[in-house]
Design a protein around this motif. Structure first.
Motif, PDB file in Angstrom:
ATOM      1  N   HIS A 243      12.119 -12.271   1.852  1.00 42.33           N
ATOM      2  CA  HIS A 243      11.910 -11.922   0.452  1.00 42.33           C
ATOM      3  C   HIS A 243      12.069 -10.429   0.195  1.00 42.33           C
ATOM      4  N   ALA A 244      11.752  -9.613   1.185  1.00 39.74           N
ATOM      5  CA  ALA A 244      11.988  -8.173   1.032  1.00 39.74           C
ATOM      6  C   ALA A 244      13.489  -7.936   0.880  1.00 39.74           C
ATOM      7  N   GLN A 245      14.258  -8.630   1.694  1.00 34.76           N
ATOM      8  CA  GLN A 245      15.712  -8.489   1.647  1.00 34.76           C
ATOM      9  C   GLN A 245      16.277  -8.983   0.310  1.00 34.76           C
ATOM     10  N   ALA A 246      15.798 -10.145  -0.122  1.00 33.17           N
ATOM     11  CA  ALA A 246      16.343 -10.736  -1.345  1.00 33.17           C
ATOM     12  C   ALA A 246      15.919  -9.977  -2.605  1.00 33.17           C
TER      13      ALA A 246
ATOM     14  N   GLU B  22       0.112   2.203  11.565  1.00 29.56           N
ATOM     15  CA  GLU B  22       1.432   1.591  11.700  1.00 29.56           C
ATOM     16  C   GLU B  22       1.837   0.910  10.396  1.00 29.56           C
ATOM     17  N   ARG B  23       3.138   0.796  10.178  1.00 29.02           N
ATOM     18  CA  ARG B  23       3.655   0.060   9.045  1.00 29.02           C
ATOM     19  C   ARG B  23       4.408  -1.161   9.581  1.00 29.02           C
ATOM     20  N   TYR B  24       4.122  -2.316   9.005  1.00 32.10           N
ATOM     21  CA  TYR B  24       4.775  -3.530   9.519  1.00 32.10           C
ATOM     22  C   TYR B  24       4.813  -4.628   8.458  1.00 32.10           C
ATOM     23  N   PHE B  25       5.634  -5.650   8.709  1.00 29.07           N
ATOM     24  CA  PHE B  25       5.573  -6.890   7.932  1.00 29.07           C
ATOM     25  C   PHE B  25       4.418  -7.716   8.499  1.00 29.07           C
TER      26      PHE B  25
ATOM     27  N   ALA C 163       0.843  -1.199   0.000  1.00 23.73           N
ATOM     28  CA  ALA C 163       0.000   0.000   0.000  1.00 23.73           C
ATOM     29  C   ALA C 163       0.872   1.240   0.000  1.00 23.73           C
ATOM     30  N   GLY C 164       0.415   2.260  -0.691  1.00 22.66           N
ATOM     31  CA  GLY C 164       1.198   3.497  -0.718  1.00 22.66           C
ATOM     32  C   GLY C 164       1.814   3.709  -2.082  1.00 22.66           C
ATOM     33  N   ASP C 165       2.379   2.649  -2.665  1.00 23.23           N
ATOM     34  CA  ASP C 165       2.980   2.874  -3.974  1.00 23.23           C
ATOM     35  C   ASP C 165       1.967   2.674  -5.105  1.00 23.23           C
ATOM     36  N   GLY C 166       0.840   2.083  -4.777  1.00 25.45           N
ATOM     37  CA  GLY C 166      -0.240   2.017  -5.762  1.00 25.45           C
ATOM     38  C   GLY C 166      -0.036   0.969  -6.843  1.00 25.45           C
TER      39      GLY C 166
ATOM     40  N   ARG D 133      12.414  -5.310  -2.593  1.00 27.43           N
ATOM     41  CA  ARG D 133      11.105  -4.666  -2.624  1.00 27.43           C
ATOM     42  C   ARG D 133      10.626  -4.332  -1.205  1.00 27.43           C
ATOM     43  N   ASN D 134       9.816  -3.310  -1.130  1.00 24.04           N
ATOM     44  CA  ASN D 134       9.184  -2.987   0.139  1.00 24.04           C
ATOM     45  C   ASN D 134       7.939  -3.849   0.283  1.00 24.04           C
ATOM     46  N   LEU D 135       7.991  -4.821   1.158  1.00 25.03           N
ATOM     47  CA  LEU D 135       6.861  -5.738   1.314  1.00 25.03           C
ATOM     48  C   LEU D 135       6.101  -5.481   2.618  1.00 25.03           C
TER      49      LEU D 135
END
Lengths: 436, 436
Positions: free
Chosen positions: A276-279, A293-296, A143-146, A282-284
């Protein structure tokens, strides 16, 4: 009275549920073919799971992801080594070698007998986790990047549900594992089918959702008639917990060979999405607009084996009984799981009018239910054959039918018979076979 | 007006039919994931095929054979080499090498770029032929010795059919091929699903049965609404005929990229059974008690791609139209194939009574049909969204419904609307959605 596994194996072979793969070549350990009735049993199980977990829920979407994936998916899951290397296992010391590193027929370590090289090398736990965790990327609301694919996914079927957690994806598919010692019939095999859910939740309510899914999945087996005293939940101890899991419960069935796993429900925390975000770079993460709040998201993963469920339901349904002085074998399968729902049996196969009427009824019924027609023996034998494969209802057509346009419907479990008008049979069966 | 492939790719991605696998890692060539609607479309195709070829016929049984098979099965099909060896292909000169024989990043022959090593190495034609021909052994009536598995197979579902030719087995399953240049979206991929029939016939009537299946399979696509001018049969010339085939027809669809194969119907003669009889040492002949002859049955094999059929039906159903002065995109999918059968759309989402009634209707409908509920926009937009994914019927609930208990049912293709009593909606849809 506990049934022996051999009894089930024998019934499965005799009646075409399941037989050994590559049989004309002496068989292949750990691989089984499903015959006509086995295909239907598995299909019914998968339909029931899909109906209950996808169609009946507003928070779940179906998916069919490719088995082949980008190598970096595997890398992220830490098992790129051995991805394409044929491996052999020593049957004695259980050590594993790359096939091209072994020159002789025996184990380089202990001289033991080696397995044949495996065409497909994935460990199942890794396979499913990699397959699923890979999907969690695109499926997750960025969410946020659309541009997050999760938003596309949620737009597809509807907008009946906003793109918000909790949200799950469901998939059924083949999986492979490099099983060294396949055993217990279809229970432990190299090739099998999995029914899996990846359920994304806010970290704050992850424990509650974990509890929910553990109970929900346990109840699912009871819904389709499994005996409660043959089913239990068992929590993994710290020593057996997989590296990705915060907690895991197994749904276990009391097989003839002991209590064994049907399904695992794993509380995976944010292991997958972080990796997977690290690999991928991407911002997941997910932005929760209620808590700001923003979280995994955390992942709860109920993962069930189709083959194991099929075997458990067969074992569970099997009965040897005495009914009115006659012994019989009966599979008391839930009607939703029974491969054949109704059999039409003409009592007099030499009377053309009876056969014609029976054929007509059969043609009518088979348009609505998986049905069977059988006129090759005495009625007692015909009933016995249907009981043995779990057909819930038999309809007999007799001479009297020609006059009163009524047929006899026999119930598999009670063996009781009711006389019904021909034009009421469909409605009667629809009612009896309905699943809520 | 011919649709561009890119238009379909874009629709598939936008509405969650199909998107690229491993997308967060930049995608994997030749592998695609099916999203919520794509899963349902594929499922509907497979159900239709199974219903028409297994349930509706007395001469066919379903099967689910293991993908992994005894190495001698592969040996008999002449491709044991490369079975477990990871291979790479040169993208330039198209030469193939064993991965462990190549040290550098480029082709040893021409220096060109190499593909990544393949995890699964089978050629599809070989895979399906091997898988199936292996089954022909156990499934074939080894009449006379009394132990043939064919007889078991025929006993399973019924004895509605004696264990006599002609007789077929049907299977749906995943297959893989070492495709060097995956292309045309889901048309040419490394991983795909096949729907196959192996139909055993007496040699004397093999040519007739071949004709029968060529026509039958061609008609099947028309039955589900494919445009006749987009479908054709093409016979293989002698130069393209596979080594096992006496004759082959392809059912071809007119894709945006040209006429391409949806399905092949091969007249395989006795190639499979002779090869497997020789390799296994088993007697795989059949005794025909009508003609008193013993022979190897001939095999007719119609083999269709699920993914290709799904793509063809999507392309075929796609229309850009102007209806009453408004442009729209509509998928005129056959109702049996449409992922969602009916959408419930409340006209006033701020009127609690209307929403309540619509929700109630939705709950009722979804028990019977794959259904959708959507209240997130103006009615024109909601219709447009359903048209774009091929939903045959939309039901709107409005203020008037509160008084007269009637709803409006809109037909996707004609956009015509009828007013129906609430309690007639189910029967109306059942009638409209029925498949013969």
């Amino acid at each position: 009275m506990a049934v022996e596994l051999e009894t089930i194996v024998s019934l499965c072979k005799r009646r075409g549920f399941i037989f050994q793969s590559s049989e004309i070549y002496g068989g292949l350990g750990g691989a089984w073919d499903y015959g006509p009735l086995g295909v239907e049993l598995k299909k019914n199980l998968k339909c029931a799971w899909w109906r209950d977990n996808v169609y009946a829920r507003d928070d779940m979407e179906g998916l069919d992801a490719a088995i082949l994936m980008h190598p970096r998916v595997w890398e992220a899951s830490g098992h790129v080594a051995g991805f394409t290397d044929p491996l052999v296992d020593c049957k004695q010391c259980k050590k594993r070698f790359r096939a091209d590193h072994v020159s002789g027929p025996g184990c380089p370590e202990c001289g033991g007998e080696l397995t044949e090289p495996r065409a497909v090398q994935f460990d199942v736990q890794d396979l499913s986790s990699a397959r699923w965790s890979e999907r969690s990327g695109p499926c997750l609301p960025a969410a946020g990047d659309g541009t997050g694919d999760f938003r596309q996914l949620s737009r597809t079927c509807s907008t009946r549900r906003a793109a918000k957690l909790p949200f799950g994806i469901a998939q059924i598919g083949k999986a492979f594992r490099n099983e060294i010692t396949p055993r217990h019939f279809t229970f432990r095999t190299r090739e099998f089918e999995q029914m899996e859910i990846e359920y994304f939740v806010p970290p704050a309510s992850a424990d509650e959702w974990f509890d929910y899914w553990v109970k929900e999945r346990y109840r699912w087996y009871l819904k389709y008639g499994m005996r409660p005293d043959h089913l239990r939940l068992r929590q993994h101890g710290p020593e057996e917990l997989a590296h990705y899991a915060r907690a895991t419960y197994d749904v276990e069935y009391r097989f003839p060979m002991g209590w064994l796993e049907l399904e695992g429900i794993a509380h995976r925390g944010d292991f997958d999405l972080k990796a997977h975000a690290q690999a991928s770079g991407r911002n997941l993460t997910y932005f929760d607009d209620r808590t700001r709040e923003r979280y995994f998201p955390y992942v709860i993963e109920p993962s069930a084996g189709v083959d194991r469920a099929a075997l458990a339901f067969l074992v569970d349904a099997y009965r040897e009984e005495e009914v009115r002085g006659r012994r019989r074998v009966v599979l008391r399968l839930h009607p939703a799981l029974a491969p054949i729902k109704v059999a039409v049996l003409p009592l007099l196969r030499n009377r053309a009018e009876v056969v014609e009427l029976a054929r007509k009824l059969y043609a009518d019924l088979r348009r609505r239910f998986p049905a069977d027609y059988n006129d090759t023996g005495a009625i007692g034998k015909l009933y016995a054959r249907q009981d043995e494969v779990g057909t819930p209802f038999c309809v007999t057509v007799d001479v009297q039918t020609l006059e009163d346009h009524q047929v006899t419907v026999r119930d598999r479990d009670t063996t009781e018979q009711v006389r019904l008008a021909l034009d009421q049979v469909v409605a009667y069966l629809q009612d009896k076979l309905a699943v809520d």
